[in-house]
Design a protein around this motif. Structure first.
Motif, PDB file in Angstrom:
ATOM      1  N   TYR A 201       0.852  -1.192   0.000  1.00  0.00           N
ATOM      2  CA  TYR A 201       0.000   0.000   0.000  1.00  0.00           C
ATOM      3  C   TYR A 201       0.891   1.247   0.000  1.00  0.00           C
ATOM      4  N   PRO A 202       0.381   2.366  -0.538  1.00  0.00           N
ATOM      5  CA  PRO A 202       1.235   3.562  -0.694  1.00  0.00           C
ATOM      6  C   PRO A 202       1.347   4.408   0.571  1.00  0.00           C
ATOM      7  N   THR A 203       1.516   3.770   1.707  1.00  0.00           N
ATOM      8  CA  THR A 203       1.486   4.462   2.997  1.00  0.00           C
ATOM      9  C   THR A 203       2.533   5.551   3.102  1.00  0.00           C
ATOM     10  N   TYR A 204       3.751   5.291   2.605  1.00  0.00           N
ATOM     11  CA  TYR A 204       4.824   6.274   2.776  1.00  0.00           C
ATOM     12  C   TYR A 204       4.749   7.418   1.772  1.00  0.00           C
ATOM     13  N   HIS A 205       3.714   7.411   0.922  1.00  0.00           N
ATOM     14  CA  HIS A 205       3.412   8.564   0.076  1.00  0.00           C
ATOM     15  C   HIS A 205       2.380   9.476   0.742  1.00  0.00           C
ATOM     16  N   ASP A 206       1.805   9.035   1.859  1.00  0.00           N
ATOM     17  CA  ASP A 206       0.753   9.799   2.539  1.00  0.00           C
ATOM     18  C   ASP A 206       1.352  10.991   3.289  1.00  0.00           C
ATOM     19  N   GLY A 207       0.745  12.160   3.130  1.00  0.00           N
ATOM     20  CA  GLY A 207       1.273  13.374   3.740  1.00  0.00           C
ATOM     21  C   GLY A 207       1.296  13.338   5.250  1.00  0.00           C
ATOM     22  N   ASN A 208       0.271  12.756   5.879  1.00  0.00           N
ATOM     23  CA  ASN A 208       0.250  12.678   7.338  1.00  0.00           C
ATOM     24  C   ASN A 208       1.337  11.754   7.865  1.00  0.00           C
ATOM     25  N   VAL A 209       1.536  10.632   7.199  1.00  0.00           N
ATOM     26  CA  VAL A 209       2.588   9.699   7.604  1.00  0.00           C
ATOM     27  C   VAL A 209       3.953  10.365   7.470  1.00  0.00           C
ATOM     28  N   GLN A 210       4.160  11.079   6.374  1.00  0.00           N
ATOM     29  CA  GLN A 210       5.425  11.773   6.172  1.00  0.00           C
ATOM     30  C   GLN A 210       5.653  12.823   7.255  1.00  0.00           C
ATOM     31  N   LYS A 211       4.598  13.526   7.639  1.00  0.00           N
ATOM     32  CA  LYS A 211       4.718  14.532   8.702  1.00  0.00           C
ATOM     33  C   LYS A 211       5.108  13.875  10.020  1.00  0.00           C
ATOM     34  N   VAL A 212       4.480  12.741  10.340  1.00  0.00           N
ATOM     35  CA  VAL A 212       4.822  12.023  11.568  1.00  0.00           C
ATOM     36  C   VAL A 212       6.298  11.664  11.574  1.00  0.00           C
ATOM     37  N   LEU A 213       6.813  11.160  10.453  1.00  0.00           N
ATOM     38  CA  LEU A 213       8.208  10.731  10.416  1.00  0.00           C
ATOM     39  C   LEU A 213       9.168  11.911  10.532  1.00  0.00           C
ATOM     40  N   ARG A 214       8.846  13.031   9.910  1.00  0.00           N
ATOM     41  CA  ARG A 214       9.708  14.210  10.074  1.00  0.00           C
ATOM     42  C   ARG A 214       9.687  14.681  11.528  1.00  0.00           C
ATOM     43  N   ASN A 215       8.504  14.728  12.115  1.00  0.00           N
ATOM     44  CA  ASN A 215       8.407  15.108  13.527  1.00  0.00           C
ATOM     45  C   ASN A 215       9.185  14.136  14.415  1.00  0.00           C
ATOM     46  N   ALA A 216       9.084  12.846  14.096  1.00  0.00           N
ATOM     47  CA  ALA A 216       9.727  11.819  14.917  1.00  0.00           C
ATOM     48  C   ALA A 216      11.248  11.941  14.869  1.00  0.00           C
ATOM     49  N   VAL A 217      11.791  12.264  13.695  1.00  0.00           N
ATOM     50  CA  VAL A 217      13.241  12.443  13.588  1.00  0.00           C
ATOM     51  C   VAL A 217      13.687  13.593  14.485  1.00  0.00           C
ATOM     52  N   ARG A 218      12.947  14.690  14.452  1.00  0.00           N
ATOM     53  CA  ARG A 218      13.307  15.839  15.293  1.00  0.00           C
ATOM     54  C   ARG A 218      13.180  15.485  16.778  1.00  0.00           C
ATOM     55  N   TRP A 219      12.151  14.699  17.130  1.00  0.00           N
ATOM     56  CA  TRP A 219      11.966  14.305  18.534  1.00  0.00           C
ATOM     57  C   TRP A 219      13.077  13.353  18.988  1.00  0.00           C
ATOM     58  N   ALA A 220      13.467  12.422  18.131  1.00  0.00           N
ATOM     59  CA  ALA A 220      14.439  11.395  18.506  1.00  0.00           C
ATOM     60  C   ALA A 220      15.864  11.935  18.587  1.00  0.00           C
ATOM     61  N   TYR A 221      16.104  13.046  17.933  1.00  0.00           N
ATOM     62  CA  TYR A 221      17.450  13.620  17.886  1.00  0.00           C
ATOM     63  C   TYR A 221      17.906  14.057  19.274  1.00  0.00           C
ATOM     64  N   ASN A 222      19.134  13.695  19.617  1.00  0.00           N
ATOM     65  CA  ASN A 222      19.736  14.068  20.894  1.00  0.00           C
ATOM     66  C   ASN A 222      20.843  15.085  20.642  1.00  0.00           C
TER      67      ASN A 222
END
Length: 261
Positions: A201-222
């Protein structure tokens, strides 16, 4: 300073399944990295199972702030040496984001210490993800819920340790629910598990999913950098005790001698 991010992909389904190849002609890892790179604060590159050392040499991991991991068909092919390498870097402060079927990956199970098992069904069901922690940085910019029209169902119970935070809960058309966004800390490293991402399924083309992953990278960064002292277990000499003490009783180790590991 940009967040140095590596998207690790198993890269098997994209080579062997025409449906997956049609959705992700350059691989899921490439699609995910491209969406992360739309954020000027993130510099995302990719690594795959097929590369020497799975693309995760000691030097490369030392220069990685956040690692994303997607695996499914051949978790067992991942070298135990690389698993320990990843775990070591997480303990030292590298962020880890585990995606979808990566719940059964060796690095995730190593860091969780549990089976990480769940119920599942592959039927292209509608998934509604509810944001139950709207003030969490990973949920920034999202509505109270969003829908993926076709996804694989994951259902509780999910045998992982109790998380620090639950950010998302999913409901599926078949009636099951699942904790779809969970956080932990292991050593100095932040870990986020995000459920969506079935390969057909094209989940990683979804705008909301992409936003979550960008947010998650910023959150996970130390931003504090590598905490290498987490591995130290010094034998503190009597004369260096903070308060004066008198040594008494037998002992196994001489002053300053390393302990057993």
């Amino acid at each position: 300073m940009t967040i140095r991010t590596v998207v690790w992909g198993e890269n098997i389904h994209e080579q062997t399944n025409d449906v997956v190849k049609g959705i992700y002609p350059d691989g899921m890892h490439t699609t995910i990295a491209a969406s992360l790179n739309t954020d000027v604060g993130i510099e995302a590159t990719t690594a795959t199972l097929q590369e020497p050392e799975h693309g995760l040499s000691v030097e490369r991991l030392a220069n990685t702030d956040v690692l994303l991991w997607w695996g499914h068909k051949d978790h067992g092919a991942v070298s135990d040496e690389i698993v320990e390498r990843v775990a070591k870097r997480v303990w030292e402060g590298m962020g880890l984001i585990v995606l979808h079927s990566g719940h059964f990956s060796k690095p995730f199970k190593r860091l969780m210490g549990t089976p990480c098992a769940l119920k599942w069904r592959e039927a292209g069901e509608r998934e509604r993800l509810w944001v139950i922690n709207p003030r969490h940085p990973i949920a920034e910019g999202l509505d109270e819920n969003f829908v993926l029209e076709n996804e694989e169902m994951y259902g509780e119970q999910f045998s992982v340790p109790e998380p620090l935070e639950t950010v998302f809960i999913s409901w599926f058309a078949g009636g099951e629910v699942f904790r779809s966004g969970l956080t932990w800390r292991r050593g100095a490293g932040n870990i986020f598990y995000f459920r969506p991402g079935h390969e057909t399924y094209p989940t990683y083309h979804d705008g909301n999913v992409q936003k979550v992953l960008r947010n998650a990278v910023r959150w996970a960064y130390n931003p504090q950098g590598t905490y290498s002292a987490i591995h130290d277990a010094p034998n503190v000499p009597v004369e260096q005790a903070l308060e004066p003490i008198v040594e008494r009783g037998p002992k196994l180790h001489q002053s300053g001698e390393a302990g057993y590991k």
